[in-house]
Write a protein that holds these residues in place. Structure first.
Motif, PDB file in Angstrom:
ATOM      1  N   ILE A  42      45.885  44.407 -53.495  1.00 13.59           N
ATOM      2  CA  ILE A  42      45.177  45.305 -52.677  1.00 13.59           C
ATOM      3  C   ILE A  42      43.810  44.956 -52.766  1.00 13.59           C
ATOM      4  N   LEU A  43      42.999  44.905 -51.618  1.00 15.46           N
ATOM      5  CA  LEU A  43      41.494  44.780 -51.368  1.00 15.46           C
ATOM      6  C   LEU A  43      40.632  46.240 -51.634  1.00 15.46           C
ATOM      7  N   LEU A  44      39.900  46.365 -52.382  1.00 16.05           N
ATOM      8  CA  LEU A  44      39.082  47.558 -52.279  1.00 16.05           C
ATOM      9  C   LEU A  44      37.767  47.068 -51.924  1.00 16.05           C
TER      10      LEU A  44
ATOM     11  N   VAL B  46      39.437  43.022 -55.727  1.00 15.49           N
ATOM     12  CA  VAL B  46      40.899  42.946 -55.246  1.00 15.49           C
ATOM     13  C   VAL B  46      41.633  43.343 -56.612  1.00 15.49           C
ATOM     14  N   VAL B  47      42.354  44.278 -56.517  1.00 17.21           N
ATOM     15  CA  VAL B  47      43.331  44.889 -57.530  1.00 17.21           C
ATOM     16  C   VAL B  47      44.635  44.408 -57.433  1.00 17.21           C
TER      17      VAL B  47
ATOM     18  N   VAL C  26      41.739  48.872 -48.863  1.00 20.43           N
ATOM     19  CA  VAL C  26      41.238  50.427 -49.018  1.00 20.43           C
ATOM     20  C   VAL C  26      39.860  50.209 -48.787  1.00 20.43           C
ATOM     21  N   GLU C  27      38.988  51.011 -47.764  1.00 20.60           N
ATOM     22  CA  GLU C  27      37.572  51.058 -47.669  1.00 20.60           C
ATOM     23  C   GLU C  27      37.138  52.333 -47.894  1.00 20.60           C
ATOM     24  N   VAL C  28      36.029  52.363 -48.762  1.00 19.86           N
ATOM     25  CA  VAL C  28      35.271  53.519 -48.949  1.00 19.86           C
ATOM     26  C   VAL C  28      33.930  53.538 -48.689  1.00 19.86           C
TER      27      VAL C  28
END
Length: 585
Positions: free
Chosen positions: A198-200, A219-220, A302-304
């Motif tokens: 998953i890309l943060l 990248v997690v 997931v974008e913050v």
């Protein structure tokens, strides 16, 4: 009787002596409690939270059914006991048929009990609707949700505000290099019993400054079977990242020449280059190019945004972080084009949202690579400290913060499995990689029209990703510690053995040291390896000095010479051990 049935269906009937009727009303509640208890024994609180979020519509319907059921139980208990009272007043029927009078005080009491009971269900329904709206905005796997600021065409207003303040690099058009556009058909969900990625994204969205950069890209990688997690941070100034095969190569060429933090921005709305809705093309592009860079499948993101990050941390009550190195930044942006000085001392610090953002973003007092490590530390600390039970009192605040701060294309149906995997992760065992130079790239500080940039060592990054769960984490931590010192080391050949110094320099580069082997002889051949530290570098580069002393088994000496432009010079000898870089290093 009505009040007792408010506490639990059937209690009011039992109070009136109608035991059979009491059991009939209590049976559904008892069965439901038994079912819930069974679920609680099979799931942890995170997985249960995931199922609740994934089934908010069902919970809403269930809440309405429960409201009707409890109201019926309360009214029936009231009627039964009213009849029992009337029956006793009629002498057991001897004085005529029992009549239940409609007296105002008992009726008012019944209505009060119903009102109290209904208020709780109305509150649950309100939060259910709020959470449904939040889930619909945050978990937008279709890319069609319209939440917050939206242009009306599916693209985020802040995201399309304009070009970044970073130098613009014109695309290189080189003809038909790409292949057909990948199919937009939805791919099957991943098997979460196998490793997934998953890309943060941490985004700097400032519409007034025409800025939209993805300054944080982590990248997690998760292995559910072993509960291992690895985090790979890519510096925002990395350039010349190879593009995956596809029509994007027709526009940008075989590599993206700009800084990688602008790649998402340059692909917003490019449905001609990437599959999916206009709103998701930039994210699809970033997942694709990073997946191609690392040699893995990056399925979700997931974008913050940084502004929302502060609100989320505040809603969680802050975050405690062990600050190992003080953060000092005299040029931290404080808004309105102004800059100020920030200082975070070493030691255990409890930070609010604004302080945590400063800790995660500050770079003028250190560098982007140290910042990437701090960002990973913030994420790990939040994971360690989040408690679902403690979040309930701040649910309203948290909902508002998340709706403005977070978005992802993870299907909400996967949330229970993801949270179950996350709950089993030992945060002390998370492996962190920051792909910083000199180990994973080469810095160019001047002479490039793009400004300060980093050219990637793609082979070394892919090797690190492929071996993330099998490599020695202690050795990786040592490599990163050596790389962070940026010590400049020369290897001079004092052995007469051809290629010895170059081979050792290449080996040291794989260990995170910026080593090189200039041409020319060391002159007089030394009897043993010599290490000379110049101009006080032993204070600046203690880890590098200690590593070289242990590696070559000699005690370094110090010298002062302003004409020497490197920190350490190692002169080899015939007794110097043979060191060669590992295959693929």
């Amino acid at each position: 009787a009505a009040f007792l049935s408010l506490l639990f269906p059937g209690l009011g009937h039992a109070y009136g002596g109608a035991y059979g009727r009491a059991l009939a009303w209590a049976a559904p509640a008892i069965l439901a409690i038994a079912l819930l208890a069974g679920l609680l024994t099979r799931m942890n609180q995170y997985e249960l939270l995931g199922y609740a979020a994934a089934n908010l519509g069902f919970i809403f319907v269930l809440n309405v059914i429960l409201l009707v059921y409890r109201a019926a139980a309360i009214v029936d208990a009231w009627r039964v006991v009213s009849y029992v009272n009337a029956f006793e007043a009629s002498g057991g029927g001897r004085l005529g048929r029992p009549r239940v009078p409609a007296r105002p005080i008992p009726v008012a009491g019944l209505l009060a009990v119903l009102l109290v009971m209904s208020a709780a269900h109305v509150a649950v329904a309100q939060y259910d609707l709020k959470l449904s709206s939040l889930v619909g905005c945050v978990f937008d796997d279709s890319g069609t949700a319209s939440c917050g600021s939206d242009n009306g065409d599916g693209t985020d207003a802040s995201a399309t505000a304009g070009a970044s303040s970073e130098p613009t690099i014109a695309p290189t058009v080189i003809g038909s290099v790409g292949t057909d556009l990948p199919s937009a058909t939805a791919t099957p969900p991943p098997d979460l019993t196998k490793p997934f990625n998953i890309l943060l994204i941490g985004s700097d969205q400032r519409p007034k400054d025409n800025t939209y950069n993805t300054d944080t890209m982590i990248v997690v990688s998760v292995d559910p079977r072993s509960h291992q997690v690895a985090m790979f941070s890519l510096p925002r100034d990395m350039v010349d990242i190879p593009l995956p095969p596809g029509p994007a190569q027709n526009v940008f060429g075989p590599v993206y020449r700009g800084k990688i933090n602008g790649f998402l921005r340059d692909n917003l709305g490019r449905s001609d280059l990437w599959p999916g809705s206009k709103k998701r093309t930039g994210y699809t592009a970033l997942k694709a190019i990073l997946g191609n860079l690392y040699g893995i499948d990056v399925r979700y993101y997931v974008e913050v945004n940084f502004t929302g990050f502060k609100q989320v941390v505040d809603a969680l009550g802050g975050v405690s972080i062990n600050v190992q190195v003080p953060v000092v930044d005299d040029d931290y942006p404080i808004g309105g084009g102004n800059k100020g000085r920030v200082y975070i001392p070493a030691g255990h610090q409890h930070m609010d949202g604004a302080e945590a953002l400063v800790y995660a973003r500050s770079r003028h007092g250190s560098n982007d690579f140290d910042r990437a490590s701090r960002q990973q530390k913030v994420l790990i600390s939040l994971r360690e400290q989040v408690d679902p039970a403690a979040m309930l009192p701040k649910l309203d605040e948290l909902i508002n913060a998340l709706e403005n701060a977070v978005q992802t294309d993870i299907p909400v149906g996967l949330l229970p499995q993801l949270l179950n995997v996350a709950s089993g992760v030992d945060t002390k065992e998370i492996r962190s990689f920051v792909f910083a130079p000199p180990l994973y790239g080469r810095e160019i500080t001047s002479g490039d029209p793009r400004g300060y940039v980093i050219e990637p060592n793609i082979q070394r990054m892919r090797k690190a990703v492929a071996e993330a769960f099998t490599s020695d984490p202690t050795a990786e931590a040592q490599r990163e510690a050596l790389a962070e010192e940026h010590a400049r080391v020369w290897l001079l050949n004092g052995s007469g053995i051809s290629g010895q110094a170059g081979s050792i320099a290449a080996y040291l580069q794989t260990q995170g040291i910026d080593a090189s082997s200039p041409t020319g002889s060391a002159g007089r051949l030394p009897a043993k390896t010599k290490i000379v530290i110049y101009n006080g570098a032993e204070t600046k580069d203690p880890a590098t000095v200690a590593y070289l002393a242990k590696l070559f088994g000699v005690t370094p000496t110090t010298a002062t010479d302003p004409t020497v432009l490197v920190d350490i010079i190692v002169t080899t000898s015939r007794s110097t051990p043979t060191l060669t870089p590992p295959p693929g290093g």
